[in-house]
Design a protein around this motif. Structure first.
Motif, PDB file in Angstrom:
ATOM      1  N   MET A  76       0.832  -1.202   0.000  1.00 38.09           N
ATOM      2  CA  MET A  76       0.000   0.000   0.000  1.00 38.09           C
ATOM      3  C   MET A  76       0.867   1.252   0.000  1.00 38.09           C
ATOM      4  O   MET A  76       0.561   2.228  -0.701  1.00 38.09           O
ATOM      5  N   ALA A  77       1.932   1.235   0.763  1.00 41.21           N
ATOM      6  CA  ALA A  77       2.817   2.400   0.844  1.00 41.21           C
ATOM      7  C   ALA A  77       3.564   2.629  -0.466  1.00 41.21           C
ATOM      8  O   ALA A  77       3.912   3.765  -0.791  1.00 41.21           O
ATOM      9  N   LEU A  78       3.822   1.578  -1.231  1.00 42.57           N
ATOM     10  CA  LEU A  78       4.532   1.695  -2.499  1.00 42.57           C
ATOM     11  C   LEU A  78       3.647   2.208  -3.633  1.00 42.57           C
ATOM     12  O   LEU A  78       4.157   2.571  -4.688  1.00 42.57           O
ATOM     13  N   LEU A  79       2.347   2.243  -3.418  1.00 41.16           N
ATOM     14  CA  LEU A  79       1.408   2.681  -4.444  1.00 41.16           C
ATOM     15  C   LEU A  79       1.301   4.202  -4.424  1.00 41.16           C
ATOM     16  O   LEU A  79       0.912   4.791  -3.412  1.00 41.16           O
ATOM     17  N   HIS A  80       1.677   4.851  -5.531  1.00 39.09           N
ATOM     18  CA  HIS A  80       1.680   6.312  -5.585  1.00 39.09           C
ATOM     19  C   HIS A  80       0.745   6.880  -6.636  1.00 39.09           C
ATOM     20  O   HIS A  80       0.452   8.069  -6.617  1.00 39.09           O
ATOM     21  N   GLN A  81       0.278   6.049  -7.560  1.00 42.87           N
ATOM     22  CA  GLN A  81      -0.567   6.555  -8.627  1.00 42.87           C
ATOM     23  C   GLN A  81      -1.565   5.490  -9.060  1.00 42.87           C
ATOM     24  O   GLN A  81      -1.215   4.327  -9.223  1.00 42.87           O
ATOM     25  N   ILE A  82      -2.815   5.922  -9.235  1.00 41.46           N
ATOM     26  CA  ILE A  82      -3.866   5.056  -9.747  1.00 41.46           C
ATOM     27  C   ILE A  82      -4.461   5.766 -10.955  1.00 41.46           C
ATOM     28  O   ILE A  82      -5.116   6.801 -10.804  1.00 41.46           O
ATOM     29  N   GLY A  83      -4.202   5.235 -12.123  1.00 41.40           N
ATOM     30  CA  GLY A  83      -4.629   5.911 -13.344  1.00 41.40           C
ATOM     31  C   GLY A  83      -3.864   7.223 -13.481  1.00 41.40           C
ATOM     32  O   GLY A  83      -2.635   7.247 -13.483  1.00 41.40           O
ATOM     33  N   ASP A  84      -4.594   8.323 -13.578  1.00 43.13           N
ATOM     34  CA  ASP A  84      -3.973   9.646 -13.661  1.00 43.13           C
ATOM     35  C   ASP A  84      -3.914  10.349 -12.314  1.00 43.13           C
ATOM     36  O   ASP A  84      -3.381  11.456 -12.212  1.00 43.13           O
ATOM     37  N   GLU A  85      -4.473   9.734 -11.283  1.00 41.12           N
ATOM     38  CA  GLU A  85      -4.558  10.358  -9.962  1.00 41.12           C
ATOM     39  C   GLU A  85      -3.365   9.981  -9.094  1.00 41.12           C
ATOM     40  O   GLU A  85      -3.013   8.812  -8.990  1.00 41.12           O
ATOM     41  N   LYS A  86      -2.772  10.975  -8.451  1.00 40.39           N
ATOM     42  CA  LYS A  86      -1.717  10.716  -7.470  1.00 40.39           C
ATOM     43  C   LYS A  86      -2.390  10.405  -6.138  1.00 40.39           C
ATOM     44  O   LYS A  86      -3.334  11.092  -5.737  1.00 40.39           O
ATOM     45  N   VAL A  87      -1.913   9.363  -5.470  1.00 39.69           N
ATOM     46  CA  VAL A  87      -2.557   8.917  -4.229  1.00 39.69           C
ATOM     47  C   VAL A  87      -1.526   8.647  -3.140  1.00 39.69           C
ATOM     48  O   VAL A  87      -0.359   8.376  -3.415  1.00 39.69           O
ATOM     49  N   ILE A  88      -2.002   8.725  -1.913  1.00 41.04           N
ATOM     50  CA  ILE A  88      -1.237   8.315  -0.738  1.00 41.04           C
ATOM     51  C   ILE A  88      -2.165   7.426   0.085  1.00 41.04           C
ATOM     52  O   ILE A  88      -3.254   7.844   0.464  1.00 41.04           O
ATOM     53  N   LEU A  89      -1.743   6.182   0.338  1.00 34.79           N
ATOM     54  CA  LEU A  89      -2.526   5.253   1.149  1.00 34.79           C
ATOM     55  C   LEU A  89      -1.861   5.105   2.509  1.00 34.79           C
ATOM     56  O   LEU A  89      -0.652   4.891   2.595  1.00 34.79           O
ATOM     57  N   ALA A  90      -2.647   5.228   3.562  1.00 37.78           N
ATOM     58  CA  ALA A  90      -2.118   5.099   4.916  1.00 37.78           C
ATOM     59  C   ALA A  90      -3.054   4.237   5.752  1.00 37.78           C
ATOM     60  O   ALA A  90      -4.244   4.544   5.865  1.00 37.78           O
ATOM     61  N   SER A  91      -2.526   3.160   6.317  1.00 32.44           N
ATOM     62  CA  SER A  91      -3.340   2.321   7.202  1.00 32.44           C
ATOM     63  C   SER A  91      -3.297   2.937   8.594  1.00 32.44           C
ATOM     64  O   SER A  91      -2.277   3.469   9.026  1.00 32.44           O
ATOM     65  N   TYR A  92      -4.424   2.887   9.283  1.00 31.69           N
ATOM     66  CA  TYR A  92      -4.464   3.467  10.616  1.00 31.69           C
ATOM     67  C   TYR A  92      -4.927   2.492  11.687  1.00 31.69           C
ATOM     68  O   TYR A  92      -4.855   2.810  12.874  1.00 31.69           O
ATOM     69  N   ARG A  93      -5.364   1.294  11.302  1.00 29.30           N
ATOM     70  CA  ARG A  93      -5.772   0.323  12.313  1.00 29.30           C
ATOM     71  C   ARG A  93      -5.810  -1.072  11.712  1.00 29.30           C
ATOM     72  O   ARG A  93      -6.225  -1.252  10.572  1.00 29.30           O
ATOM     73  N   VAL A  94      -5.398  -2.058  12.506  1.00 33.71           N
ATOM     74  CA  VAL A  94      -5.475  -3.469  12.120  1.00 33.71           C
ATOM     75  C   VAL A  94      -6.203  -4.198  13.231  1.00 33.71           C
ATOM     76  O   VAL A  94      -5.935  -3.975  14.413  1.00 33.71           O
ATOM     77  N   SER A  95      -7.144  -5.071  12.839  1.00 30.56           N
ATOM     78  CA  SER A  95      -7.918  -5.791  13.842  1.00 30.56           C
ATOM     79  C   SER A  95      -8.223  -7.196  13.336  1.00 30.56           C
ATOM     80  O   SER A  95      -8.152  -7.460  12.141  1.00 30.56           O
ATOM     81  N   GLY A  96      -8.571  -8.064  14.251  1.00 32.80           N
ATOM     82  CA  GLY A  96      -8.946  -9.423  13.908  1.00 32.80           C
ATOM     83  C   GLY A  96     -10.423  -9.561  13.588  1.00 32.80           C
ATOM     84  O   GLY A  96     -10.861 -10.572  13.064  1.00 32.80           O
ATOM     85  N   THR A  97     -11.209  -8.512  13.886  1.00 37.65           N
ATOM     86  CA  THR A  97     -12.644  -8.533  13.598  1.00 37.65           C
ATOM     87  C   THR A  97     -13.063  -7.194  13.013  1.00 37.65           C
ATOM     88  O   THR A  97     -12.448  -6.160  13.270  1.00 37.65           O
ATOM     89  N   LEU A  98     -14.133  -7.217  12.246  1.00 37.12           N
ATOM     90  CA  LEU A  98     -14.678  -5.963  11.706  1.00 37.12           C
ATOM     91  C   LEU A  98     -15.227  -5.087  12.817  1.00 37.12           C
ATOM     92  O   LEU A  98     -15.138  -3.870  12.765  1.00 37.12           O
TER      93      LEU A  98
END
Length: 108
Positions: free
Chosen positions: A81-103
């Motif tokens: 996710m951190a290595l992803l910088h562009q989707i199509g023509d859009e520049k993006v930044i993805l940042a995870s903020y929480r990890v859990s074992g359940t929804l």
């Protein structure tokens, strides 16, 4: 006759909540394809299959989503996710903020 998988052999799931900052809207299919390509580049086709990656939820308006994967693959998915910088023509930044074992744990 249906065979059951032993509980000790089942994939233990983790849910990763993330936010995306982008210069424009990104559709769910474009995001899913870009994430799969990034994960495939990082861990390979076999790793992508073993990770159990699934984009469960995506809200274009708020830029928030939830990814499901195996517990052993959380760090690799976050790195892809951190290595992803562009989707199509859009520049993006993805940042995870929480990890859990359940929804339910992510909703807190």
């Amino acid at each position: 006759m249906k065979f059951k998988v032993l509980p000790s052999l089942r994939l233990k799931k983790r849910y990763i909540a993330f936010r995306m900052l982008s210069s424009g809207p990104v559709s769910k299919t474009n995001l899913k394809d870009a994430l799969q390509a990034s994960i495939r580049d990082w861990v390979g086709v076999k790793g992508l299959g073993e990770s159990g990656f699934t984009l469960l939820r995506w809200n274009e308006r708020t830029g928030e989503g939830i990814i499901r994967c195996g517990h052993l693959w959380v760090d690799d998915i976050k790195l892809a996710m951190a290595l992803l910088h562009q989707i199509g023509d859009e520049k993006v930044i993805l940042a995870s903020y929480r990890v859990s074992g359940t929804l339910k744990g992510l909703e807190k």
